[in-house]
Design a protein around this motif. Sequence first.
Motif, short mmCIF file in Angstrom:
data_model
loop_
_atom_site.label_atom_id
_atom_site.label_comp_id
_atom_site.label_asym_id
_atom_site.label_seq_id
_atom_site.Cartn_x
_atom_site.Cartn_y
_atom_site.Cartn_z
N ARG A 142 0.50 -12.53 -2.46
CA ARG A 142 -0.34 -11.41 -2.89
C ARG A 142 0.47 -10.13 -2.98
O ARG A 142 0.39 -9.39 -3.97
CB ARG A 142 -1.53 -11.22 -1.95
N MET A 143 1.28 -9.86 -1.96
CA MET A 143 2.04 -8.60 -1.97
C MET A 143 3.09 -8.57 -3.07
O MET A 143 3.33 -7.54 -3.69
CB MET A 143 2.66 -8.35 -0.60
N PHE A 144 3.72 -9.71 -3.34
CA PHE A 144 4.73 -9.75 -4.39
C PHE A 144 4.13 -9.77 -5.80
O PHE A 144 4.85 -9.65 -6.78
CB PHE A 144 5.68 -10.92 -4.19
N GLU A 145 2.80 -9.89 -5.92
CA GLU A 145 2.17 -9.74 -7.23
C GLU A 145 2.34 -8.31 -7.74
O GLU A 145 2.31 -8.08 -8.95
CB GLU A 145 0.68 -10.10 -7.16
N ASP A 146 2.49 -7.36 -6.83
CA ASP A 146 2.70 -5.96 -7.20
C ASP A 146 4.17 -5.78 -7.58
O ASP A 146 5.05 -5.93 -6.73
CB ASP A 146 2.33 -5.05 -6.03
N PRO A 147 4.48 -5.46 -8.84
CA PRO A 147 5.87 -5.32 -9.25
C PRO A 147 6.61 -4.17 -8.56
O PRO A 147 7.84 -4.15 -8.55
CB PRO A 147 5.79 -5.09 -10.76
N ALA A 148 5.89 -3.25 -7.97
CA ALA A 148 6.53 -2.13 -7.25
C ALA A 148 7.10 -2.56 -5.90
O ALA A 148 7.94 -1.88 -5.34
CB ALA A 148 5.53 -1.00 -7.04
N VAL A 149 6.66 -3.71 -5.39
CA VAL A 149 7.12 -4.18 -4.08
C VAL A 149 8.51 -4.79 -4.22
O VAL A 149 8.70 -5.75 -4.97
CB VAL A 149 6.13 -5.19 -3.46
N ALA A 150 9.47 -4.23 -3.48
CA ALA A 150 10.85 -4.72 -3.53
C ALA A 150 11.12 -5.76 -2.44
O ALA A 150 11.88 -6.69 -2.65
CB ALA A 150 11.82 -3.56 -3.39
N TYR A 151 10.52 -5.57 -1.26
CA TYR A 151 10.74 -6.47 -0.14
C TYR A 151 9.63 -6.25 0.88
O TYR A 151 8.90 -5.26 0.82
CB TYR A 151 12.12 -6.26 0.51
N LEU A 152 9.53 -7.20 1.81
CA LEU A 152 8.55 -7.13 2.89
C LEU A 152 9.26 -7.13 4.23
O LEU A 152 10.31 -7.78 4.38
CB LEU A 152 7.60 -8.34 2.84
N HIS A 153 8.70 -6.45 5.19
CA HIS A 153 9.14 -6.55 6.57
C HIS A 153 8.02 -7.17 7.37
O HIS A 153 6.86 -6.78 7.25
CB HIS A 153 9.50 -5.18 7.15
N VAL A 154 8.39 -8.16 8.18
CA VAL A 154 7.45 -8.85 9.04
C VAL A 154 7.74 -8.41 10.47
O VAL A 154 8.90 -8.42 10.91
CB VAL A 154 7.60 -10.38 8.91
N HIS A 155 6.69 -8.02 11.18
CA HIS A 155 6.80 -7.62 12.58
C HIS A 155 5.86 -8.46 13.42
O HIS A 155 4.81 -8.89 12.94
CB HIS A 155 6.42 -6.14 12.74
N ASN A 156 6.24 -8.69 14.66
CA ASN A 156 5.31 -9.32 15.60
C ASN A 156 4.27 -8.26 15.94
O ASN A 156 4.61 -7.19 16.44
CB ASN A 156 6.05 -9.79 16.86
#
Length: 156
Positions: free
Chosen positions: A129-143
Amino acid sequence: MMGYVIAGIDPAPFRHLYGLSDAALAAEQVVRMTVTAKPDAPCRVELVDVDPGETVLLVNHEHLPVATPYRSAHAIFVREGAEMPARFDNRVPEPLAIRLLSIRAFDDAGMMTDADVVEGCELEPLIARMFEDPAVAYLHVHNARRGCFAARVDRA
């Protein structure tokens, strides 16, 4: 679904710490800990939960070195002696799959564009879902519970 990669961090900044005395580690604001339970100490290089009896280094790591208000560092575990960063193509490593996670999407300028909280077993649909947005370059995952950086997710 678009492909993605979850990769462990580079061990190079930590190698000089391996084998140091506790006093030398303390001088660098690092704490050596012996793991007593699993899952309790996820290594951010290898993306595994370290086995009881092994040692981890609790270090401060700047996981978001961007020139924005989102620049960030936090405590993470690195298995003492970790050498090879893990790479997971289109699959979620177990230490992420079993935890409550906070996911933050960033654009190329290091600005947050989206965020959500999800059980790790539901991470993959959120990545999509988040990568469907072309403005998103990368994700950070946190606990989510302790807030520490867990992994970065990039488009494949």
